[in-house]
Design a protein around this motif. Sequence first.
Motif, PDB file in Angstrom:
ATOM      1  N   VAL A 225     -68.580  67.530  -1.497  1.00  0.00           N
ATOM      2  CA  VAL A 225     -69.417  67.046  -2.586  1.00  0.00           C
ATOM      3  C   VAL A 225     -70.881  67.332  -2.299  1.00  0.00           C
ATOM      4  CG1 VAL A 225     -69.801  64.687  -1.707  1.00  0.00           C
ATOM      5  CG2 VAL A 225     -69.788  65.125  -4.176  1.00  0.00           C
ATOM      6  N   MET A 226     -71.629  67.622  -3.347  1.00  0.00           N
ATOM      7  CA  MET A 226     -73.074  67.768  -3.295  1.00  0.00           C
ATOM      8  C   MET A 226     -73.694  66.824  -4.317  1.00  0.00           C
ATOM      9  SD  MET A 226     -71.987  70.424  -1.579  1.00  0.00           S
ATOM     10  CE  MET A 226     -71.052  71.314  -2.805  1.00  0.00           C
ATOM     11  N   VAL A 227     -74.815  66.210  -3.942  1.00  0.00           N
ATOM     12  CA  VAL A 227     -75.539  65.307  -4.826  1.00  0.00           C
ATOM     13  C   VAL A 227     -76.990  65.764  -4.874  1.00  0.00           C
ATOM     14  CG1 VAL A 227     -76.175  62.923  -5.323  1.00  0.00           C
ATOM     15  CG2 VAL A 227     -74.022  63.414  -4.126  1.00  0.00           C
ATOM     16  N   SER A 228     -77.481  66.077  -6.060  1.00  0.00           N
ATOM     17  CA  SER A 228     -78.880  66.465  -6.217  1.00  0.00           C
ATOM     18  C   SER A 228     -79.669  65.251  -6.675  1.00  0.00           C
ATOM     19  CB  SER A 228     -79.009  67.594  -7.245  1.00  0.00           C
ATOM     20  OG  SER A 228     -80.319  68.113  -7.254  1.00  0.00           O
ATOM     21  N   VAL A 229     -80.769  64.942  -5.943  1.00  0.00           N
ATOM     22  CA  VAL A 229     -81.550  63.747  -6.233  1.00  0.00           C
ATOM     23  C   VAL A 229     -83.029  64.102  -6.347  1.00  0.00           C
ATOM     24  CG1 VAL A 229     -79.879  62.291  -5.030  1.00  0.00           C
ATOM     25  CG2 VAL A 229     -81.902  63.105  -3.805  1.00  0.00           C
ATOM     26  N   GLU A 277     -58.290  65.443  -6.706  1.00  0.00           N
ATOM     27  CA  GLU A 277     -58.968  64.164  -6.862  1.00  0.00           C
ATOM     28  C   GLU A 277     -60.296  64.185  -6.119  1.00  0.00           C
ATOM     29  OE1 GLU A 277     -56.371  61.112  -5.518  1.00  0.00           O
ATOM     30  OE2 GLU A 277     -54.985  61.308  -7.205  1.00  0.00           O
ATOM     31  N   THR A 278     -61.225  63.369  -6.569  1.00  0.00           N
ATOM     32  CA  THR A 278     -62.473  63.146  -5.855  1.00  0.00           C
ATOM     33  C   THR A 278     -62.584  61.658  -5.572  1.00  0.00           C
ATOM     34  OG1 THR A 278     -63.724  62.918  -7.921  1.00  0.00           O
ATOM     35  CG2 THR A 278     -63.583  65.129  -6.950  1.00  0.00           C
ATOM     36  N   ALA A 279     -63.495  61.308  -4.671  1.00  0.00           N
ATOM     37  CA  ALA A 279     -63.539  59.920  -4.236  1.00  0.00           C
ATOM     38  C   ALA A 279     -64.969  59.397  -4.194  1.00  0.00           C
ATOM     39  CB  ALA A 279     -62.895  59.786  -2.851  1.00  0.00           C
ATOM     40  N   GLU A 280     -65.140  58.161  -4.587  1.00  0.00           N
ATOM     41  CA  GLU A 280     -66.458  57.533  -4.594  1.00  0.00           C
ATOM     42  C   GLU A 280     -67.038  57.432  -3.183  1.00  0.00           C
ATOM     43  OE1 GLU A 280     -69.805  55.948  -6.379  1.00  0.00           O
ATOM     44  OE2 GLU A 280     -68.027  56.821  -7.331  1.00  0.00           O
ATOM     45  N   TRP A 281     -66.161  57.284  -2.172  1.00  0.00           N
ATOM     46  CA  TRP A 281     -66.674  57.161  -0.809  1.00  0.00           C
ATOM     47  C   TRP A 281     -67.439  58.402  -0.385  1.00  0.00           C
ATOM     48  CZ3 TRP A 281     -65.607  60.764   2.815  1.00  0.00           C
ATOM     49  CH2 TRP A 281     -64.440  61.514   2.703  1.00  0.00           C
ATOM     50  N   GLU A 282     -67.074  59.558  -0.917  1.00  0.00           N
ATOM     51  CA  GLU A 282     -67.789  60.787  -0.557  1.00  0.00           C
ATOM     52  C   GLU A 282     -69.244  60.723  -0.998  1.00  0.00           C
ATOM     53  OE1 GLU A 282     -65.388  64.578  -0.938  1.00  0.00           O
ATOM     54  OE2 GLU A 282     -64.219  63.229  -2.229  1.00  0.00           O
ATOM     55  N   GLU A 284     -71.007  58.009  -1.586  1.00  0.00           N
ATOM     56  CA  GLU A 284     -71.698  56.976  -0.814  1.00  0.00           C
ATOM     57  C   GLU A 284     -72.022  57.455   0.596  1.00  0.00           C
ATOM     58  OE1 GLU A 284     -68.981  53.761  -1.036  1.00  0.00           O
ATOM     59  OE2 GLU A 284     -69.403  53.314  -3.154  1.00  0.00           O
ATOM     60  N   ARG A 285     -71.061  58.118   1.226  1.00  0.00           N
ATOM     61  CA  ARG A 285     -71.281  58.555   2.597  1.00  0.00           C
ATOM     62  C   ARG A 285     -72.348  59.628   2.691  1.00  0.00           C
ATOM     63  NH1 ARG A 285     -66.112  59.796   6.104  1.00  0.00           N
ATOM     64  NH2 ARG A 285     -65.929  57.561   5.682  1.00  0.00           N
ATOM     65  N   VAL A 286     -72.315  60.577   1.779  1.00  0.00           N
ATOM     66  CA  VAL A 286     -73.313  61.646   1.820  1.00  0.00           C
ATOM     67  C   VAL A 286     -74.716  61.076   1.667  1.00  0.00           C
ATOM     68  CG1 VAL A 286     -74.230  63.551   0.444  1.00  0.00           C
ATOM     69  CG2 VAL A 286     -71.853  63.587   1.178  1.00  0.00           C
ATOM     70  N   ARG A 287     -74.898  60.195   0.708  1.00  0.00           N
ATOM     71  CA  ARG A 287     -76.223  59.623   0.510  1.00  0.00           C
ATOM     72  C   ARG A 287     -76.642  58.772   1.719  1.00  0.00           C
ATOM     73  NH1 ARG A 287     -79.595  58.389  -4.245  1.00  0.00           N
ATOM     74  NH2 ARG A 287     -77.990  59.277  -5.597  1.00  0.00           N
ATOM     75  N   GLU A 288     -75.711  57.960   2.224  1.00  0.00           N
ATOM     76  CA  GLU A 288     -76.026  57.094   3.363  1.00  0.00           C
ATOM     77  C   GLU A 288     -76.396  57.908   4.600  1.00  0.00           C
ATOM     78  OE1 GLU A 288     -73.751  53.784   6.207  1.00  0.00           O
ATOM     79  OE2 GLU A 288     -72.801  54.512   4.371  1.00  0.00           O
ATOM     80  N   GLU A 289     -75.621  58.943   4.893  1.00  0.00           N
ATOM     81  CA  GLU A 289     -75.868  59.733   6.098  1.00  0.00           C
ATOM     82  C   GLU A 289     -77.143  60.565   5.972  1.00  0.00           C
ATOM     83  OE1 GLU A 289     -74.358  59.739   9.074  1.00  0.00           O
ATOM     84  OE2 GLU A 289     -73.209  58.019   8.339  1.00  0.00           O
ATOM     85  N   CYS A 290     -77.371  61.169   4.807  1.00  0.00           N
ATOM     86  CA  CYS A 290     -78.600  61.944   4.626  1.00  0.00           C
ATOM     87  C   CYS A 290     -79.834  61.044   4.680  1.00  0.00           C
ATOM     88  CB  CYS A 290     -78.554  62.705   3.298  1.00  0.00           C
ATOM     89  SG  CYS A 290     -77.394  64.104   3.301  1.00  0.00           S
ATOM     90  N   ALA A 291     -79.680  59.781   4.250  1.00  0.00           N
ATOM     91  CA  ALA A 291     -80.799  58.845   4.299  1.00  0.00           C
ATOM     92  C   ALA A 291     -81.191  58.490   5.723  1.00  0.00           C
ATOM     93  CB  ALA A 291     -80.453  57.579   3.522  1.00  0.00           C
ATOM     94  N   ARG A 292     -80.299  58.682   6.674  1.00  0.00           N
ATOM     95  CA  ARG A 292     -80.665  58.446   8.075  1.00  0.00           C
ATOM     96  C   ARG A 292     -81.721  59.454   8.532  1.00  0.00           C
ATOM     97  NH1 ARG A 292     -77.002  54.706   9.847  1.00  0.00           N
ATOM     98  NH2 ARG A 292     -74.939  54.760   8.825  1.00  0.00           N
ATOM     99  N   MET A 293     -81.695  60.640   7.948  1.00  0.00           N
ATOM    100  CA  MET A 293     -82.725  61.636   8.228  1.00  0.00           C
ATOM    101  C   MET A 293     -83.925  61.467   7.317  1.00  0.00           C
ATOM    102  SD  MET A 293     -80.546  65.179   8.775  1.00  0.00           S
ATOM    103  CE  MET A 293     -79.653  65.112   7.206  1.00  0.00           C
ATOM    104  N   LEU A 294     -83.657  61.161   6.053  1.00  0.00           N
ATOM    105  CA  LEU A 294     -84.680  61.187   5.009  1.00  0.00           C
ATOM    106  C   LEU A 294     -84.535  59.915   4.164  1.00  0.00           C
ATOM    107  CD1 LEU A 294     -86.805  63.374   4.107  1.00  0.00           C
ATOM    108  CD2 LEU A 294     -85.129  64.088   2.395  1.00  0.00           C
ATOM    109  N   PRO A 295     -85.095  58.794   4.593  1.00  0.00           N
ATOM    110  CA  PRO A 295     -84.836  57.497   3.955  1.00  0.00           C
ATOM    111  C   PRO A 295     -85.027  57.442   2.448  1.00  0.00           C
ATOM    112  CG  PRO A 295     -85.953  57.167   6.039  1.00  0.00           C
ATOM    113  CD  PRO A 295     -85.927  58.651   5.806  1.00  0.00           C
ATOM    114  N   PRO A 296     -86.004  58.138   1.828  1.00  0.00           N
ATOM    115  CA  PRO A 296     -86.159  58.000   0.373  1.00  0.00           C
ATOM    116  C   PRO A 296     -84.943  58.401  -0.445  1.00  0.00           C
ATOM    117  CG  PRO A 296     -88.152  58.933   1.324  1.00  0.00           C
ATOM    118  CD  PRO A 296     -87.115  58.927   2.412  1.00  0.00           C
ATOM    119  N   VAL A 297     -84.029  59.211   0.109  1.00  0.00           N
ATOM    120  CA  VAL A 297     -82.879  59.626  -0.701  1.00  0.00           C
ATOM    121  C   VAL A 297     -81.910  58.480  -0.929  1.00  0.00           C
ATOM    122  CG1 VAL A 297     -83.096  61.982   0.159  1.00  0.00           C
ATOM    123  CG2 VAL A 297     -81.381  60.469   1.183  1.00  0.00           C
TER     124      VAL A 297
END
Length: 425
Positions: A225-229, A277-282, A284-297
Motif C-alpha cells: 500500500v501507498m498513502v499520499s499525504v 483483499e486489502t486491510a485497514e492495518w496496512e 495504519e502501520r504505514v502511517r505510524e511507521e513513517c511518522a517515526r521518521m517524519l512526525p508530521p505525517v
Amino acid sequence: MPIETDVLVVGGGATGAGTARDLALRGLDVALVDRAGLSAGTSSRSHGLCHSGARYAESDPAGAEECIQERQILGEVAGACVRDTGGLFLELEADDPDYFAAKREACEKVGIPTTVLEGGKARAEVPALSPNVQRALSVPDAVIYPSRIVAANAAAARNEGAQILTHAPVEGMRLEGDRIAAVELGGQVDDTVEADFVVNAAGAWAGRVAAMAEVDVEMQPNRGVMVSVRDDALEPATMPVLNRCRDPADGDIVVPHEDEVVLGTTSVDVDDPDEYETAEWELERVREECARMLPPVADAEDVRTWWGVRPLYAPDEATRESRGISRGFFLLDHAADGVANFASIVGGKLTTYRAMAEATADLVCERLGVDEPCVTADRRLPGADDSERLDAFVAEFDAGGPSDADVVSTDRGSGSGSTSARADR
C-alpha cells in the motif's frame, strides 16, 4: 488480415515499453500490446522511488550495483521523468548502529557514494525529521514518475515505427510445433498477431500469459500500500527520499513529490493480482511507521491511497517470506521449455527497467540474427526536456496512474486506445 511483425511484446509497463523501444532502435518491426492503457499494472502503482541501490547494498550487492548504474543512466536520459532529490537512510534511537555501519560499507564496495550526517545536520536539511534521528546516510536516490517514463519509451518506440496497441488483451496463442504461430488479441484491436518472436513482459500477470503458450512461469504476486499525504510542515519540494536504516519492513520509505509525500509500504502475498483483499492495518502501520521518521505525517491530510502488486518471481521459494524473495530480474528463455520463439522477463524493479529491456532485446536479436548494439543508455527519451510533451504522451497512451497523479498534468483515462501512427520527432 493478421498483424505481421518481427517481435510482439506483451505488457505495456516500463519493461515492456523499454523493450519495444530497444528493439525498434535496433531496426526490428515491433508491436507492443497491453490489455489496458500503458503502465496500468505495477508500473503506475509503485511508490516511485528511483533506487540508488543503497536499499539492497548489503543483501544483494550485484543488484545494488545494477541500481546505481541505472540510476546514473536515468539521470542522463530521462529528464523530467526523474527528479533528483537525493536520499537519506535514517538511524533512529531504536535502530542497530551496526546495521548503519554495514550499509555504509556495503555501499562503498559497490560504488554508491555516501555521506554521513549527524542527527542535527540531518534535521537542518529536513526540519520536520524526528528528534530521535541519530544520524543519516546520504545517498543518490531520486524520484521517478512512472507514467512519464512508460509513455516516453512508448513514444520513442513509435518514432522508430513500432505499433503501440492499448486496450488489446491477449486472449490466446496458437502453437505449431515448437513455436508460437499466432497470438489472438481482443478488446479494441480484435485481431491476430503473427510474430517471429514473442516477449512476455506482463509483470505479475506473466504466469497467465506464459500458460497460453503451455509454459509454466511461477509468479508470487505481492501487494503493498501507498498513502499520499499533504501537510504544510513537510516542505516536500526540498525534501530528499527518506528510508529507515534497518532491515526492510513495513512503512520505511517516504517519497517526496512537489507538495505531497508518498508513504510506503507493506508486503503481503496475494493469489490473484487482479482481485485481492486489502486491510485497514496496512494503512495504519504505514502511517505510524513513517511518522517515526517524519512526525508530521501522523496527522497529515490523506490525499489518495492505492495498492500495487509486485511481480515477484518465485520458482523455488513458495515457503519463503516475500521480503526475502529476490528483487532482481530473470530472463527466461522458453526454448528450454519447448517453445523456441518465446521468452519472459520477470521480477526486477522500476529503476532497472532499461537494463531488463536491454537483456531481453539482446536475446531476441541473437535469436533473429540481428547484430545491432543497444543504444538506450546514451539516447535521451523524447520529450525529456518538456514536461507538457511528456504529459501529452501519458494522455495519448492512457498511461496515467495514482503514483504520480499529483505531478502529471493530463486528463488521465482519456487515451484514444489502439494507436500505431508515428509520433512527432
